[in-house]
Every structure is written in structure tokens, then in C-alpha cells.
Design a protein around this motif. Structure first.
Motif, mmCIF file in Angstrom:
data_model
loop_
_atom_site.group_PDB
_atom_site.id
_atom_site.type_symbol
_atom_site.label_atom_id
_atom_site.label_comp_id
_atom_site.label_asym_id
_atom_site.label_seq_id
_atom_site.Cartn_x
_atom_site.Cartn_y
_atom_site.Cartn_z
ATOM 1 N N THR A 102 18.368 -17.259 -7.507
ATOM 2 C CA THR A 102 16.909 -17.355 -7.542
ATOM 3 C C THR A 102 16.349 -18.128 -6.351
ATOM 4 O O THR A 102 15.135 -18.295 -6.244
ATOM 5 C CB THR A 102 16.431 -18.042 -8.841
ATOM 6 O OG1 THR A 102 17.008 -19.350 -8.919
ATOM 7 C CG2 THR A 102 16.808 -17.230 -10.066
ATOM 8 N N SER A 103 17.207 -18.617 -5.461
ATOM 9 C CA SER A 103 16.747 -19.378 -4.302
ATOM 10 C C SER A 103 15.981 -18.473 -3.349
ATOM 11 O O SER A 103 16.051 -17.235 -3.438
ATOM 12 C CB SER A 103 17.935 -20.001 -3.568
ATOM 13 O OG SER A 103 18.681 -19.009 -2.886
ATOM 14 N N ASN A 104 15.270 -19.082 -2.405
ATOM 15 C CA ASN A 104 14.508 -18.257 -1.452
ATOM 16 C C ASN A 104 15.405 -17.559 -0.447
ATOM 17 O O ASN A 104 14.934 -16.758 0.353
ATOM 18 C CB ASN A 104 13.451 -19.096 -0.736
ATOM 19 C CG ASN A 104 14.026 -20.241 0.072
ATOM 20 O OD1 ASN A 104 15.236 -20.365 0.264
ATOM 21 N ND2 ASN A 104 13.138 -21.102 0.561
ATOM 22 N N LYS A 105 16.713 -17.774 -0.500
ATOM 23 C CA LYS A 105 17.656 -17.057 0.359
ATOM 24 C C LYS A 105 18.075 -15.722 -0.266
ATOM 25 O O LYS A 105 18.465 -14.807 0.443
ATOM 26 C CB LYS A 105 18.879 -17.925 0.641
ATOM 27 C CG LYS A 105 18.521 -19.211 1.389
ATOM 28 C CD LYS A 105 19.744 -20.074 1.630
ATOM 29 C CE LYS A 105 19.387 -21.373 2.342
ATOM 30 N NZ LYS A 105 18.790 -21.172 3.664
ATOM 31 N N ARG A 106 18.065 -15.651 -1.583
ATOM 32 C CA ARG A 106 18.309 -14.437 -2.364
ATOM 33 C C ARG A 106 19.543 -13.637 -1.922
ATOM 34 O O ARG A 106 19.458 -12.460 -1.565
ATOM 35 C CB ARG A 106 17.078 -13.517 -2.305
ATOM 36 C CG ARG A 106 15.852 -14.078 -2.988
ATOM 37 C CD ARG A 106 16.037 -14.189 -4.486
ATOM 38 N NE ARG A 106 15.012 -15.048 -5.067
ATOM 39 C CZ ARG A 106 13.827 -14.630 -5.488
ATOM 40 N NH1 ARG A 106 13.518 -13.345 -5.409
ATOM 41 N NH2 ARG A 106 12.969 -15.469 -5.993
ATOM 42 N N PRO A 107 20.719 -14.241 -1.966
ATOM 43 C CA PRO A 107 21.932 -13.480 -1.639
ATOM 44 C C PRO A 107 22.373 -12.594 -2.790
ATOM 45 O O PRO A 107 21.875 -12.711 -3.922
ATOM 46 C CB PRO A 107 22.957 -14.589 -1.407
ATOM 47 C CG PRO A 107 22.535 -15.657 -2.379
ATOM 48 C CD PRO A 107 21.022 -15.618 -2.366
ATOM 49 N N ILE A 108 23.317 -11.728 -2.510
ATOM 50 C CA ILE A 108 24.080 -11.065 -3.569
ATOM 51 C C ILE A 108 25.071 -12.094 -4.116
ATOM 52 O O ILE A 108 25.766 -12.757 -3.351
ATOM 53 C CB ILE A 108 24.848 -9.841 -3.023
ATOM 54 C CG1 ILE A 108 23.880 -8.772 -2.519
ATOM 55 C CG2 ILE A 108 25.793 -9.274 -4.080
ATOM 56 C CD1 ILE A 108 24.559 -7.640 -1.769
ATOM 57 N N VAL A 109 25.120 -12.241 -5.422
ATOM 58 C CA VAL A 109 26.063 -13.167 -6.058
ATOM 59 C C VAL A 109 27.007 -12.352 -6.933
ATOM 60 O O VAL A 109 26.563 -11.503 -7.722
ATOM 61 C CB VAL A 109 25.340 -14.237 -6.891
ATOM 62 C CG1 VAL A 109 26.349 -15.187 -7.540
ATOM 63 C CG2 VAL A 109 24.374 -15.041 -6.018
ATOM 64 N N ILE A 110 28.303 -12.583 -6.774
ATOM 65 C CA ILE A 110 29.304 -11.891 -7.579
ATOM 66 C C ILE A 110 29.377 -12.567 -8.950
ATOM 67 O O ILE A 110 29.720 -13.748 -9.057
ATOM 68 C CB ILE A 110 30.688 -11.924 -6.912
ATOM 69 C CG1 ILE A 110 30.607 -11.420 -5.466
ATOM 70 C CG2 ILE A 110 31.685 -11.088 -7.716
ATOM 71 C CD1 ILE A 110 30.127 -10.001 -5.332
#
Length: 560
Positions: free
Chosen positions: A271-279
């Protein structure tokens, strides 16, 4: 009363730092100016409360800003009559830092969902707290004329916001609206569809099971309904990716929790403003087709990060889409409209803003509740990180191996990582690497190198490029043994100067000229000792044998 000259370095361009300085100075009744100077921000202040300004400056920063260094000198009074933001210059040497692309903020999101707002349903809404940075910038200082937003002159309404110091869009270089900014179009094949709302049309064709390409901030996604088994299988067929897991984008955290397990740290990251794909691990509510991530207990998930993503979900009734990079295997993501329209997709949702720096989605996994990068790219690049040793005054360009390449630039104890590049044994990806290096040079203002580090393998394209660049810069070439490089990275991550490492990384060119793999190394920063290793095996067909396990099995069984 006294006057101060303050030079700040860090993430201080493109993050609303100058407007912040303006508001702080006027709040303290100080006069002077602030301006970008290539790689630093210069602040001149005069008044009674200059000490309060120096104290508060690093404590009340905008969300994305970060000060790495702050040089304060007392100067002679010049009797400024007010405080203002003045035109940028390019007077100082050193390293410039441009922030990564940031997910849309809550205020901008509320605007695109408000029927009474002039940016209602506008897919490129942004302000100084959010939006594209790295993917639209060409050089520093960070001003609109040095970005791809230069193609879109501000309308009168946006210009008022841009010039209003108390507005959150004050000197926000990516700001625009539907009257003056980029526009979206949708194509069926090569035919442009005449529709009022291209994003709504995109949601409709995804519901029909079609494959849609969406040009976003730093590249292009191929998108299908994550619940549609036939659509997923068709996408696999067209991409020739029979088993590779597809990442998905989920509408919101509530929907995501229906099919995946999340720890507190995973929630914080996704939910951070970086918004990565998280496995993430699948939970008992997982209900997607097996074809989405065949044979795996986990799934890669990201949340929306651009206005167009949110609008796509708002216009449809599907809560999760497959979103995988639109590229020919081994080649860079497509960013040119003509390439996107001519791809494997049925439809193309594109726009007319140039992408200057490709940037794929970052991929993160948590191991024992510790964050680990699978791919460091959008949201994190080119923000520097600190290493546990100092390269002193040398400028180092590290090119990496040949597959899954990123490069880095190092100065002092700071490393500036590139976005994900890919497999440089493909001509287009090698050209992408060359262009990305040139772009990073312009952005960081590091354009001379003393050392070019590369893999020890003499035939890698990156090794050849290292020698070519070493001649250009009159630099030293530093070949690095593949597994030693992994060992040093591990030692740095743990803050250890020396350690014994098991490097189970497959094949790497050895210092004795043979292929190594499965190493136990005693390692420090500059050297290593090969303590033990797996028994060497013949590789029928060379490196390609690793892609065909039966070849290796035959070799092992035939070993006398």
C-alpha cells in the motif's frame, strides 16, 4: 538579523521542495530566494528567524523529499524585499538525485472521482506529492522544459495553480488537465475507435475476454481478466510463456485479502506510494484459474498506482486483472505507440505522452519478515542506497552480467541503481542498456568514470561494452567473478566485511577460465578464496544445456 546561504542535496527536485521552502520562509517572515542549481537546491534567507528556518527545514519535509546533506554559510545582507522561487541554474558539480515515480496521492485520487472537479475521470492527474518523475525526465535541473511534459503547455487554469505558492501544484512539473495534458485513445488492431471514454471501452472488452495492452507511466502492460481461464491461456499462447506465473493488479486491499495472506509488513509495502508487486501466499479463498500461477503456492500482486488504473477498475466490475509486461521475451517493454498497436494484443489503450525512461514494475518478497528485492525498478529507481564501504573519489559504473541485467553508478558510499534492463544478449535490450546509461548520466550528473566493472566472462555483451566504455572514458576495466559479486552483495546487506558464502547460483565464469557453479567462497570486499564446489559436469550445447535438464542428466549418467 543575518543572512544565510544554504545548499541542500538529496531528493530535493521534483518533490515540491522549492514550494515547501517558500512556505516555510514566508511563515517565518524571511526574505530571499530558492532555486535549483543542477544537482543542489540553493536557498538564500535573510531575517530574524534564520536559525528557526535551519532547524525546521529537515523536520517538516514533503512526503517524497529527503535531505542527504545541508551546507549552511553566513553571507552578507542584500536586503531582499520578499521571498521568491527564481529560475533554475546549473552552477554546482556533484550528484543530482531524481525521485522515482510515485503512486497517485489521496487528494488527486479524490479529484478524479469527484463529478464536480475539473479533473474528473482524467487519467493523468498529478501534483507535487505524486505522479511520474523518473520516467518523464530527460535532464536536470528538474523543470518542465526538461521533461516529456514539455509537449503539453499549461492551460490558463493550470498555470494559475502552477504559479500559486500555496497550491499543492505549485511548480509541479507533471501537472495538467484534460484541456492541456495527455489524452488516451483505444485501438482495435490498427483501427482507432471513436469512443467518448477509451478507458470504459477498455473495461468492456476485458469483460469480453479480450487481451488489452495498456500504455502506462513507464511502460506497457498486457491485461486480461484474472478470472478468465481461456483469456489467460490465450495470452500464454501468444507470448509463448506456457508456465511463467503472471502478476495481477487488484482493485483494493479488501479484495486482495479474499485470496492472499498478508503480514503487517506486506500490507505496509503493497500500500506504500512505491506500489511494487509483492509475492504473497495464496489463502483458502483463492479462486483464480490454475493457469494464472501454475503449480505455485504464491502469487505476485500489486495495487493500482496510476489514475488510469483506478479509472479502469471504476469503469468495470472486475476486481483483479492480469498485468504482465508487454514485451517480446528477452526484449525491453514496448513504449512506442506503433509497437504497442502492432503487438499480440487484440486492443490497445494508449496515450500521447512520451516515456523517456522505461521502468518495469518492482517485485518484492518477504523472507522471515525481511524485505528482499526480486526486481528493483519502478518506485525505487533511481533513488540511491548506501553501501558499507566507500569508493572514495572514484566514479564507478557496474554493468552486471548478461541476463536479468541492471547497472549501477557508485560514488563515495552511494549507489544509484538503474531500472530493470533485461537480457542483453538481445540487440534491442543491449541498446536499451546503452540508452539507460546515458540517461542516468544526465540525471545524476555523473558523466565520467574511473572504473567500469563487469562480469569476468569474456564473451558477455556487457563485458564487451565495458571495454568500449573504458576506452571512451579512459577508465580501468574491473572484471568480477560472478559468484564473488553475489557474495559481496550479501556481505554488504548484512554489514559484514568478510564471510563464508554458499553461492548456489548456477554457472559463472571462473578465475581459472572454466565454468564454476555451486561454490563455497571465503570472501571479503576485494578478494575471495574458493574453498569447495560441486563436481564439474559436461554441458552438452554449452549454456543452453541449463535450459534442457535432460542434457545435463545424460551428461551426469555418462560420467565415468
Amino acid at each position: 538579523m543575518k543572512a544565510l546561504k544554504i545548499l541542500t542535496q538529496g531528493i530535493v527536485q521534483g518533490v515540491g521542495f522549492r514550494p515547501y521552502v517558500y512556505r516555510l520562509a514566508t511563515d517565518l517572515n524571511l526574505n530571499g530566494h530558492v532555486r535549483n542549481l543542477g544537482n543542489v537546491v540553493e536557498i538564500i534567507i535573510e531575517g530574524e528567524k534564520t536559525d528557526d528556518f535551519v532547524r525546521r527545514l529537515p523536520e517538516e519535509l514533503p512526503p517524497i523529499a529527503k535531505i542527504d546533506s545541508m551546507e549552511v554559510d553566513e553571507i552578507e545582507l542584500e536586503d531582499y524585499s520578499d521571498f521568491e522561487i527564481i529560475e533554475s541554474g546549473d552552477a554546482y558539480s556533484g550528484v543530482s538525485v531524481i525521485p522515482p515515480d510515485i503512486a497517485i496521492c489521496d487528494k488527486c485520487l479524490a479529484e478524479i472521482r469527484d463529478p464536480n472537479d475539473r479533473r474528473y475521470k482524467y487519467a493523468f492527474n498529478a501534483c507535487t506529492d505524486c505522479g511520474p518523475r523518473f520516467t518523464v525526465i530527460e535532464s536536470v535541473p528538474y523543470d518542465r522544459v526538461r521533461t516529456s511534459m514539455e509537449d503539453f503547455p499549461l492551460c490558463d487554469d493550470c498555470l494559475v495553480e502552477y504559479r500559486q505558492p500555496l497550491d499543492r501544484r505549485y511548480h509541479g512539473e507533471a501537472i495538467c488537465c484534460s484541456d492541456c495534458g495527455p489524452q488516451m485513445e483505444i485501438y482495435e488492431g490498427s483501427h482507432r475507435l471513436d469512443v467518448e471514454n477509451p478507458i470504459r471501452k477498455g473495461a468492456e472488452i476485458l469483460k469480453e475476454g479480450k487481451i488489452l495492452a495498456i500504455k502506462g507511466i513507464g511502460g506497457t502492460h498486457l491485461v486480461v481478466d484474472a478470472y478468465n481461464d481461456d483469456a489467460i491461456k490465450e495470452l500464454r499462447k501468444r507470448l509463448n510463456r506456457p508456465n511463467q506465473a503472471f502478476a495481477v493488479m487488484c482493485k483494493d486491499l479488501e479484495s486482495l485479502e479474499n485470496y492472499a495472506q498478508l503480514s503487517d509488513r506486506e500490507i505496509e509495502t503493497i500500500t506504500s506510494n512505491k506500489r511494487p508487486i509483492v509475492i504473497l501466499k495464496k489463502n483458502d479463498g483463492y479462486r483464480f484459474p490454475e493457469s494464472l500461477s501454475p503449480g505455485l503456492h504464491n502469487i505476485g500482486v500489486m495495487l493500482p498506482y496510476s489514475p488510469m488504473h483506478y479509472l479502469l477498475f471504476d469503469e468495470g466490475d472486475i476486481d483483479t486483472y492480469v498485468m504482465t509486461s508487454a514485451n517480446i521475451p528477452g526484449e525491453p517493454m514496448m513504449i512506442e505507440n506503433e509497437d504497442i498497436i502492432g503487438g499480440v494484443n487484440d486492443y490497445s489503450l494508449i496515450h500521447n505522452r512520451r516515456i523517456l525512461n522505461r521502468c518495469d514494475d518492482s517485485v518484492i518478497r518477504f523472507r522471515n519478515n525481511e524485505l528482499s528485492f526480486i526486481r528493483r525498478s519502478r518506485g525505487y529507481t533511481p533513488e540511491p542506497y548506501t553501501i558499507n564501504y566507500d569508493v572514495n573519489d572514484a566514479n564507478v559504473l557496474a554493468l552486471g552480467p548478461e541476463l536479468d541485467v541492471t547497472f549501477s553508478i557508485a560514488r563515495g558510499d552511494k549507489v544509484y541503481p538503474s531500472q530493470h534492463i533485461g537480457n542483453t544478449n538481445k540487440p534491442k535490450t543491449l541498446m536499451f542498456l546503452r540508452n539507460a546509461i546515458e540517461n542516468m548520466e544526465r540525471i545524476t550528473k555523473i558523466n565520467e568514470f574511473d572504473v567500469i566493472a563487469c562480469d569476468m566472462h569474456p564473451h558477455f555483451f556487457t563485458t564487451r561494452l565495458a571495454h568500449e566504455l573504458a576506452e571512451k572514458y579512459d577508465a580501468e576495466v574491473l572484471p568480477v567473478q560472478h559468484h564473488h559479486a553475489h557474495s559481496v552483495a550479501l556481505a554488504n546487506d548484512h554489514g559484514i566485511d568478510e564471510m563464508i558464502v554458499i553461492a548456489a547460483d548456477g554457472v559463472g565464469y571462473g578465475s581459472d577460465g572454466t565454468s564454476w557453479g555451486g561454490e563455497i567462497l571465503y570472501t571479503d570486499i576485494s578478494s575471495f578464496e574458493r574453498m569447495a564446489h560441486l563436481q564439474p559436469q559436461l554441458m552438452p550445447g554449452g549454456d543452453m544445456a541449463t535450459r534442457y535438464p535432460a542434457r545435463m542428466l545424460a551428461s551426469i549418467l555418462d560420467d565415468d
